[in-house]
Design a protein around this motif. Structure first.
Motif, PDB file in Angstrom:
ATOM      1  N   ALA A  61       0.520  -0.973  -0.353  1.00  0.00           N
ATOM      2  CA  ALA A  61      -0.074  -0.145   0.384  1.00  0.00           C
ATOM      3  C   ALA A  61       1.337   1.484  -0.029  1.00  0.00           C
ATOM      4  CB  ALA A  61      -1.022   0.020   1.149  1.00  0.00           C
ATOM      5  N   GLN A  62       0.409   2.074  -1.069  1.00  0.00           N
ATOM      6  CA  GLN A  62       1.028   3.367  -1.237  1.00  0.00           C
ATOM      7  C   GLN A  62       0.548   4.470  -0.925  1.00  0.00           C
ATOM      8  OE1 GLN A  62       2.646   5.610  -4.623  1.00  0.00           O
ATOM      9  NE2 GLN A  62       4.369   4.393  -3.933  1.00  0.00           N
ATOM     10  N   LEU A  63       0.492   5.212   0.692  1.00  0.00           N
ATOM     11  CA  LEU A  63      -0.201   6.259   1.017  1.00  0.00           C
ATOM     12  C   LEU A  63       0.954   7.291   1.116  1.00  0.00           C
ATOM     13  CD1 LEU A  63      -1.276   4.708   4.512  1.00  0.00           C
ATOM     14  CD2 LEU A  63      -2.206   4.431   1.674  1.00  0.00           C
ATOM     15  N   GLN A  64      -0.709   8.595   1.041  1.00  0.00           N
ATOM     16  CA  GLN A  64       0.403   9.948   1.012  1.00  0.00           C
ATOM     17  C   GLN A  64      -1.137  10.983   1.859  1.00  0.00           C
ATOM     18  OE1 GLN A  64      -0.363  12.575  -2.771  1.00  0.00           O
ATOM     19  NE2 GLN A  64       1.306  13.432  -2.478  1.00  0.00           N
ATOM     20  N   PRO A  65       0.201  11.782   2.618  1.00  0.00           N
ATOM     21  CA  PRO A  65      -0.331  12.215   4.084  1.00  0.00           C
ATOM     22  C   PRO A  65      -1.384  13.787   2.721  1.00  0.00           C
ATOM     23  CG  PRO A  65       1.035  11.434   4.700  1.00  0.00           C
ATOM     24  CD  PRO A  65       1.175  11.037   3.509  1.00  0.00           C
ATOM     25  N   GLN A 115      -8.708   1.245  -3.830  1.00  0.00           N
ATOM     26  CA  GLN A 115      -7.337   2.282  -3.992  1.00  0.00           C
ATOM     27  C   GLN A 115      -8.471   3.819  -4.377  1.00  0.00           C
ATOM     28  OE1 GLN A 115      -4.449   1.387  -7.617  1.00  0.00           O
ATOM     29  NE2 GLN A 115      -4.744   2.977  -8.125  1.00  0.00           N
ATOM     30  N   GLY A 116      -7.581   5.089  -3.976  1.00  0.00           N
ATOM     31  CA  GLY A 116      -7.905   6.202  -4.082  1.00  0.00           C
ATOM     32  C   GLY A 116      -9.463   6.999  -2.710  1.00  0.00           C
ATOM     33  N   ASP A 117      -9.252   5.939  -1.742  1.00  0.00           N
ATOM     34  CA  ASP A 117     -10.308   6.374  -0.353  1.00  0.00           C
ATOM     35  C   ASP A 117      -9.524   7.464   0.557  1.00  0.00           C
ATOM     36  OD1 ASP A 117     -12.848   4.755  -1.341  1.00  0.00           O
ATOM     37  OD2 ASP A 117     -12.230   3.473   0.141  1.00  0.00           O
ATOM     38  N   ILE A 118     -10.353   8.192   1.227  1.00  0.00           N
ATOM     39  CA  ILE A 118      -8.765   8.488   1.725  1.00  0.00           C
ATOM     40  C   ILE A 118      -9.852   8.070   3.859  1.00  0.00           C
ATOM     41  CG2 ILE A 118      -9.021  10.592   3.365  1.00  0.00           C
ATOM     42  CD1 ILE A 118      -9.513  12.295   0.241  1.00  0.00           C
ATOM     43  N   ILE A 119      -8.217   7.607   4.020  1.00  0.00           N
ATOM     44  CA  ILE A 119      -8.827   7.059   5.803  1.00  0.00           C
ATOM     45  C   ILE A 119      -8.309   8.018   6.795  1.00  0.00           C
ATOM     46  CG2 ILE A 119      -8.272   4.940   4.438  1.00  0.00           C
ATOM     47  CD1 ILE A 119      -5.391   4.930   5.693  1.00  0.00           C
ATOM     48  N   THR A 120      -8.837   8.332   7.828  1.00  0.00           N
ATOM     49  CA  THR A 120      -8.545   8.887   9.163  1.00  0.00           C
ATOM     50  C   THR A 120      -7.707   8.116   9.405  1.00  0.00           C
ATOM     51  OG1 THR A 120     -10.310  10.562   8.813  1.00  0.00           O
ATOM     52  CG2 THR A 120      -9.717  10.779  10.308  1.00  0.00           C
ATOM     53  N   VAL A 121      -6.991   8.609  10.193  1.00  0.00           N
ATOM     54  CA  VAL A 121      -6.121   8.300  11.309  1.00  0.00           C
ATOM     55  C   VAL A 121      -5.797   9.217  12.553  1.00  0.00           C
ATOM     56  CG1 VAL A 121      -3.470   7.597  11.740  1.00  0.00           C
ATOM     57  CG2 VAL A 121      -3.964   7.368   9.809  1.00  0.00           C
ATOM     58  N   LYS A 122      -6.561   8.471  13.828  1.00  0.00           N
ATOM     59  CA  LYS A 122      -6.156   9.114  14.866  1.00  0.00           C
ATOM     60  C   LYS A 122      -4.772   9.217  15.853  1.00  0.00           C
ATOM     61  CE  LYS A 122     -10.767  10.400  14.590  1.00  0.00           C
ATOM     62  NZ  LYS A 122     -11.025  11.728  15.214  1.00  0.00           N
ATOM     63  N   HIS A 123      -4.964  10.369  16.518  1.00  0.00           N
ATOM     64  CA  HIS A 123      -3.156   9.341  17.154  1.00  0.00           C
ATOM     65  C   HIS A 123      -3.741  11.260  18.493  1.00  0.00           C
ATOM     66  CE1 HIS A 123       0.499   9.522  18.317  1.00  0.00           C
ATOM     67  NE2 HIS A 123       0.693  10.110  18.832  1.00  0.00           N
ATOM     68  N   ARG A 173      -4.203  10.135   1.282  1.00  0.00           N
ATOM     69  CA  ARG A 173      -5.004   8.911   0.686  1.00  0.00           C
ATOM     70  C   ARG A 173      -3.986   7.784  -0.345  1.00  0.00           C
ATOM     71  NH1 ARG A 173      -4.739  13.401  -2.257  1.00  0.00           N
ATOM     72  NH2 ARG A 173      -6.759  14.451  -1.942  1.00  0.00           N
ATOM     73  N   ILE A 174      -5.533   7.097   0.005  1.00  0.00           N
ATOM     74  CA  ILE A 174      -4.679   5.452  -1.002  1.00  0.00           C
ATOM     75  C   ILE A 174      -4.110   6.233  -2.202  1.00  0.00           C
ATOM     76  CG2 ILE A 174      -5.004   2.903  -1.098  1.00  0.00           C
ATOM     77  CD1 ILE A 174      -6.831   3.363   1.195  1.00  0.00           C
ATOM     78  N   LEU A 175      -2.870   5.773  -3.007  1.00  0.00           N
ATOM     79  CA  LEU A 175      -2.495   5.799  -4.429  1.00  0.00           C
ATOM     80  C   LEU A 175      -2.463   5.033  -4.850  1.00  0.00           C
ATOM     81  CD1 LEU A 175       0.400   8.551  -3.149  1.00  0.00           C
ATOM     82  CD2 LEU A 175      -1.873   9.091  -3.952  1.00  0.00           C
ATOM     83  N   GLU A 176      -1.681   3.741  -4.282  1.00  0.00           N
ATOM     84  CA  GLU A 176      -1.315   2.460  -4.624  1.00  0.00           C
ATOM     85  C   GLU A 176      -1.554   1.207  -4.042  1.00  0.00           C
ATOM     86  OE1 GLU A 176       1.599   0.938  -7.916  1.00  0.00           O
ATOM     87  OE2 GLU A 176       2.048   2.241  -6.628  1.00  0.00           O
ATOM     88  N   LEU A 177      -2.168   0.450  -4.662  1.00  0.00           N
ATOM     89  CA  LEU A 177      -2.930  -0.897  -3.744  1.00  0.00           C
ATOM     90  C   LEU A 177      -2.184  -2.131  -4.847  1.00  0.00           C
ATOM     91  CD1 LEU A 177      -5.894  -0.570  -2.051  1.00  0.00           C
ATOM     92  CD2 LEU A 177      -4.159  -0.797  -0.772  1.00  0.00           C
ATOM     93  N   LYS A 178      -0.836  -3.354  -4.295  1.00  0.00           N
ATOM     94  CA  LYS A 178      -1.149  -4.185  -4.703  1.00  0.00           C
ATOM     95  C   LYS A 178      -0.959  -5.956  -3.769  1.00  0.00           C
ATOM     96  CE  LYS A 178       3.282  -2.941  -7.246  1.00  0.00           C
ATOM     97  NZ  LYS A 178       4.447  -3.098  -6.672  1.00  0.00           N
ATOM     98  N   PRO A 179      -2.211  -6.732  -4.975  1.00  0.00           N
ATOM     99  CA  PRO A 179      -1.936  -6.728  -5.989  1.00  0.00           C
ATOM    100  C   PRO A 179      -3.377  -6.509  -6.543  1.00  0.00           C
ATOM    101  CG  PRO A 179      -3.351  -8.935  -4.642  1.00  0.00           C
ATOM    102  CD  PRO A 179      -2.510  -7.937  -3.698  1.00  0.00           C
TER     103      PRO A 179
END
Length: 596
Positions: A215-219, A246-254, A262-268
């Motif tokens: 998974a490739q993610l971008q803040p 792919q393309g979804d936006i996930i929220t990370v709580k801290h 944003r999810i840029l790329e997923l494999k497979p």
């Protein structure tokens, strides 16, 4: 025959001939009239026949057109029925393929529920349909959710063309009302980007997903990269998800803050399962240009050692900064020759600011959670020396709080010499201490015995000692009226500082756990508050400590409520491969794999 008879016959002959002529003329007239009438009637009959033939021709042409239209409509209908049948067959084959033999496609009206992760709630009837097809035996259930058009002229073709904004999810339970599907905020925000949704209809389709491997993610915006061990924080958040798209936006709580990625790329595949799988995650550089929700995220602005930066903060708001302390700077301060100075200066009449400073795990200091603070009007300075603090290497956070009005300020972090001379320079002989000293009777300072009488005479005329119990500060007589002591804590203050002191230190503060305490008591409370943030020793995330663990053995180990639950997860032992609870791993290694 005599002459008379001849004349008579002649007369009769002439008369008969005239009569014959009259009769012939009449007959010719009648004949001509009859002929004209006949011709007229024939023309009328021909016109009537022609009109009838024309009407029949037009009727036949219209009938032919209608037959052609009916035939064309029937032909189009047969083609459409064949196409719909083919699409239905293709959909069935697709559903069988993507659902591994399970066919489940239904349209529901979506409603939002308060929850984390991507697990939805379906009606009880869906459980029956899925169970009858053996979906429960195939492991975790996944669904593809797609937004559909809610217009009245809604057909299978329009549905196929207008379906967009899809994502995937797992299922939490089957307790929703019939005809409705309940979505957590993560799924809702990825499906519905508009604020005004009349009828939020979605199609829910059962699918099977491959296990994710990459998974490739971008803040989005600043802030997330400031979190120490942010991959562990991301891993904790992903445990609440069963799928990624792919393309979804996930929220990370801290802690109390949330960060969008944003999810840029997923494999497979472009949609994967993240249950019981190891996913390699790459965090890309933040999307600084994106403004989607980034303005509400906290971010730490870097401070360079020795450089002054300008900032602006509104009343009741924080502006956050960070600076790093390396080994060399830590050793320099520990030697005692240098101090570390954090300075915030506010212009005259430009409002008032307070300074709060902390270090990990408190990344964003607040009025309740901090380690050091300064509340001086105008210029706030925090000085750290070898006697005050062990300045360990790491990242420190500075929060500039707008106490009153909008304030423009200058902030800097710098090292200051503690001896007033360069490192290695010898002291001047004139600066050596005179051991023949006497205490001044007025200000209690140690004065050289040679000049004590002159000093006391001057000191008594110009200075006065505060007689408040435990104070003893020496003040100039002209300034003595401006010196006050707080009735509650006894701290000595200037008259203009009293109002701020009462608000900062004696106005009750509200803690999220429900208690209200004054500032000093609140600082002590933060060390035992169940909502305080701690670093979990198992997941590495900064979480709320919670109450004491219910397990007596966990309480003896000093585990918090979260650590007791988080440590119950199993992981394979690196030596024997057995699945062991994380909180029992050290005991397992000591008992089963002792070092030789």
């Amino acid at each position: 025959m005599n002459e008379h008879e001849n004349k008579l016959l002649s007369i009769i002959h002439h008369k008969g001939k005239g009569i014959d002529q009259e009769i012939g003329g009449a007959m010719d007239f009648e004949l001509r009239a009859a002929t004209a009438k006949l011709e007229r009637e024939q023309r009328e009959r021909k016109e009537i026949a022609r009109r009838r033939l024309e009407r029949e021709r037009k009727a036949k042409a219209e009938a032919a057109i209608q037959r052609d239209a009916i035939d064309s409509a029937r032909r189009i209908k047969r083609i459409e029925e064949a196409r719909v049948s083919q699409l239905a067959s293709q959909k069935l084959e697709e559903s069988l393929l993507i659902g591994s033999g399970v066919v489940f496609v239904q349209t529901f009206e979506a409603v939002l529920y308060d929850g984390f992760g991507d697990k939805i709630k379906l009606p009880p009837s869906c459980f029956t349909k899925l169970s009858d097809q053996g979906a429960l035996d195939k492991g975790p259930m996944y669904f593809r959710l797609s937004k559909v058009d809610a217009s009245p002229a809604f057909s299978s073709e329009s549905s196929q063309n207008k379906t967009h904004d899809l994502t995937h999810s797992g299922v939490m339970e089957f307790t929703a009302s019939e005809g409705y599907v309940e979505l957590p905020s993560h799924v809702w925000n990825n499906l519905f980007h508009e604020n005004d949704i009349d009828v939020p209809l979605i199609e829910v389709r059962y699918v099977t997903l491959p296990k994710g491997t990459y998974a490739q993610l971008q803040p989005i915006g600043l802030g997330f990269i400031d979190i120490p061990n942010h991959k562990a924080v991301l891993e904790t958040s992903l445990r609440k998800h069963s799928t990624l798209s792919q393309g979804d936006i996930i929220t990370v709580k801290h802690g109390e803050h949330g960060y969008n990625l944003r999810i840029l790329e997923l494999k497979p595949s472009s949609s994967v399962s993240v249950i019981d799988t190891d996913v390699d995650v790459d965090i890309m550089e933040p999307d600084y240009d994106s403004t989607s929700n980034s303005m509400n995220q906290h971010a730490l602005i870097p401070l360079l050692l020795g450089k002054v930066q300008e900032g602006m903060v509104d009343e009741g708001k924080f502006q956050y900064y960070k600076f790093s302390v390396d080994d060399a700077l830590s050793e320099k301060v520990a030697s005692g020759d240098f101090n570390l100075e954090v300075k915030v200066e506010t212009g005259t009449g430009e409002g008032d600011t307070d300074v709060y400073l902390s270090r990990y795990p408190v990344i964003f200091p607040t009025e309740q959670q901090y380690e050091w603070s300064s509340h001086v009007v105008g210029s706030n300075i925090l000085v750290f020396g070898s006697k005050d603090i062990t300045l360990t290497p790491g990242t420190y956070s500075v929060g500039v709080f707008g106490f009153k009005g909008s304030s423009k300020f200058h902030i800097s972090v710098a090292t200051k010499s503690n001896t007033g001379r360069k490192l290695g320079e010898k002291a001047d002989l004139s600066s050596q201490i005179d051991f023949h000293t006497v205490e001044c009777q007025n200000c209690k300072r140690l004065i050289s015995s040679r000049s004590v009488m002159i000093h006391e005479a001057y000191c008594i005329r110009h200075n006065i000692v505060c007689r408040y119990n435990g104070c003893g500060v020496v003040l100039k007589k002209v300034e003595a009226g401006n010196h006050l002591h707080c009735d509650k804590c006894g701290e000595g203050l200037q008259k203009q500082e009293m109002e701020k002191h009462m608000k900062v230190f004696h106005q009750p503060l509200y803690c999220s756990c429900g208690v209200m305490l004054e500032k000093k008591e609140m600082v002590v409370h933060q060390s035992v508050c169940p909502l305080r943030l701690i670093t979990c020793r198992f997941c590495g995330d900064m979480v709320q400590a919670g109450t004491h663990s219910r397990d007596a053995r966990d309480r003896l180990r000093g585990l918090s409520e979260h650590e007791s639950i988080c440590g119950s997860r199993t992981a394979p032992c690196h030596s024997c491969g057995r699945s062991v609870m994380l909180k029992e791993m050290d005991i397992h290694i000591t008992a089963v794999h002792p070092q030789k």
